[in-house]
Enzyme design. Structure first.
Site, mmCIF file in Angstrom:
data_model
loop_
_atom_site.group_PDB
_atom_site.id
_atom_site.type_symbol
_atom_site.label_atom_id
_atom_site.label_comp_id
_atom_site.label_asym_id
_atom_site.label_seq_id
_atom_site.Cartn_x
_atom_site.Cartn_y
_atom_site.Cartn_z
ATOM 1 N N LYS A 75 3.698 -6.391 3.562
ATOM 2 C CA LYS A 75 4.865 -5.576 3.041
ATOM 3 C C LYS A 75 4.547 -4.012 3.533
ATOM 4 O O LYS A 75 5.211 -3.345 3.928
ATOM 5 C CB LYS A 75 4.585 -5.792 1.536
ATOM 6 C CG LYS A 75 5.613 -4.838 0.769
ATOM 7 C CD LYS A 75 4.882 -3.300 0.253
ATOM 8 C CE LYS A 75 3.710 -3.940 -0.805
ATOM 9 N NZ LYS A 75 3.268 -2.632 -1.383
ATOM 10 N N LYS A 92 0.040 7.202 2.922
ATOM 11 C CA LYS A 92 -0.275 5.737 2.642
ATOM 12 C C LYS A 92 0.268 4.867 3.950
ATOM 13 O O LYS A 92 -0.617 4.054 4.573
ATOM 14 C CB LYS A 92 -0.091 4.964 1.494
ATOM 15 C CG LYS A 92 -0.513 3.690 1.160
ATOM 16 C CD LYS A 92 -1.960 3.691 1.061
ATOM 17 C CE LYS A 92 -2.465 2.276 0.926
ATOM 18 N NZ LYS A 92 -2.175 1.433 -0.294
ATOM 19 N N THR A 102 1.971 0.981 -3.416
ATOM 20 C CA THR A 102 2.258 1.339 -2.138
ATOM 21 C C THR A 102 4.040 0.911 -2.039
ATOM 22 O O THR A 102 4.212 -0.360 -1.887
ATOM 23 C CB THR A 102 1.489 0.914 -0.912
ATOM 24 O OG1 THR A 102 0.069 1.153 -1.169
ATOM 25 C CG2 THR A 102 1.933 1.015 0.389
#
Length: 285
Positions: free
Chosen positions: A239, A171, A96
């Site tokens: 993150k 995502k 990701t």
């Protein structure tokens, strides 16, 4: 395609490597610490001393590393994937990461005669282990179709999301949904505990109704039993949410719920970053 390279043999990656081997692929792997992957080496994976050497010997090269800076290093760094892979190789980043970085990799790969895709996953360590990951693929459709069998070895819900970067954007949307859902679970459990309810009875009562969710199924019981082992690291979720906020801000979107959940997680990161996302309950405690 028979030979698959893999960098990022961690919580998720190790299970993905095993499932690729079960599907009959010859696996070539790179890890910074060989001792951590001795088990999959013993099971048949071939170890390489550098990312570049690994990429040079395969038909498709997969990466699933921690942060965008790690992606940058394995693709653009000295002896990296883009410099080392032979023409025609498929390079698939399943981290990701930044949609803009995915586009940069795609363009650089194209110049070298490589086929690049961004294909982040969702489903956590359980999905990786069971080979039931959802795989969100961005890039050229013909490359997606060429690699579909590879994706099928690791997941069951495999979708073409659009051009380069679209896998990452999908995502981001996924992580935004999780942020709201998991914070809702934590707030509800905090409320129920304060009111003296039996938390197990609460879970049994609401899990199959309108309040039910994948996040409740995955983490409800873990939270009430104090199980904070990581299926997905808190620090990596932070993150992801940071990336989503940046992408939203770039489009002029003010995602207030996402920003609040991110702020709550940030208060915990120093002490609990290596634990699972369900550790958000600590914010309410």
């Amino acid at each position: 395609m028979k030979k698959i390279g893999f960098v990022g043999v961690g919580i998720m990656g190790k299970s993905m490597v095993r499932n690729l081997m079960k599907a009959g692929y010859e696996l070539h792997i790179y890890a910074r610490t060989k001792a951590k992957v001795e088990d999959v080496i013993a099971e048949g994976a071939m170890f390489h001393e550098t990312v570049g050497d690994c990429a040079a010997n395969v038909d498709a090269m997969i990466s699933i590393v921690g942060y965008p800076k790690d992606v940058e290093k394995v693709y653009f760094g000295e002896n990296g994937i883009l410099d080392s892979a032979k023409e025609g190789t498929y390079v698939i980043d399943m981290t990701t990461s930044s949609p803009n970085l995915a586009k940069r990799i795609y363009e650089a790969a194209k110049e070298k005669g490589l086929h690049a895709m961004d294909a982040p996953v969702t489903g956590g360590d359980t999905g990786a282990k069971n080979g039931t990951l959802s795989i969100l693929v961005g890039g050229d459709r013909e490359d997606y179709e060429a690699c579909h069998k590879i994706f099928e070895a690791m997941g069951t819900n495999i979708n073409y999301e659009g051009g380069p970067g679209c896998g990452q954007h999908t995502k981001m949307a996924n992580q935004i949904m999780i942020a709201g859902a998991l914070s809702g679970v934590c707030e509800a459990l905090s409320y129920a505990k304060a009111q003296g309810l039996d938390l197990q009875v609460l879970l049994d009562s609401v899990a199959t109704g309108a309040a039910g969710s994948k996040q409740l199924d995955a983490f409800g019981e873990k939270i009430i039993h104090g199980d904070f082992a990581p299926g997905f690291f808190m620090k990596h979720f932070i993150k992801d949410m940071n990336l989503a906020v940046e992408e939203a801000d770039d489009k002029g979107l003010d995602l207030k719920v996402l920003k609040q959940v991110l702020a709550n997680y940030r208060t915990l990161e120093e002490d609990y970053g290596d634990l699972g996302t369900q550790t958000l309950i600590k914010f309410y405690e």
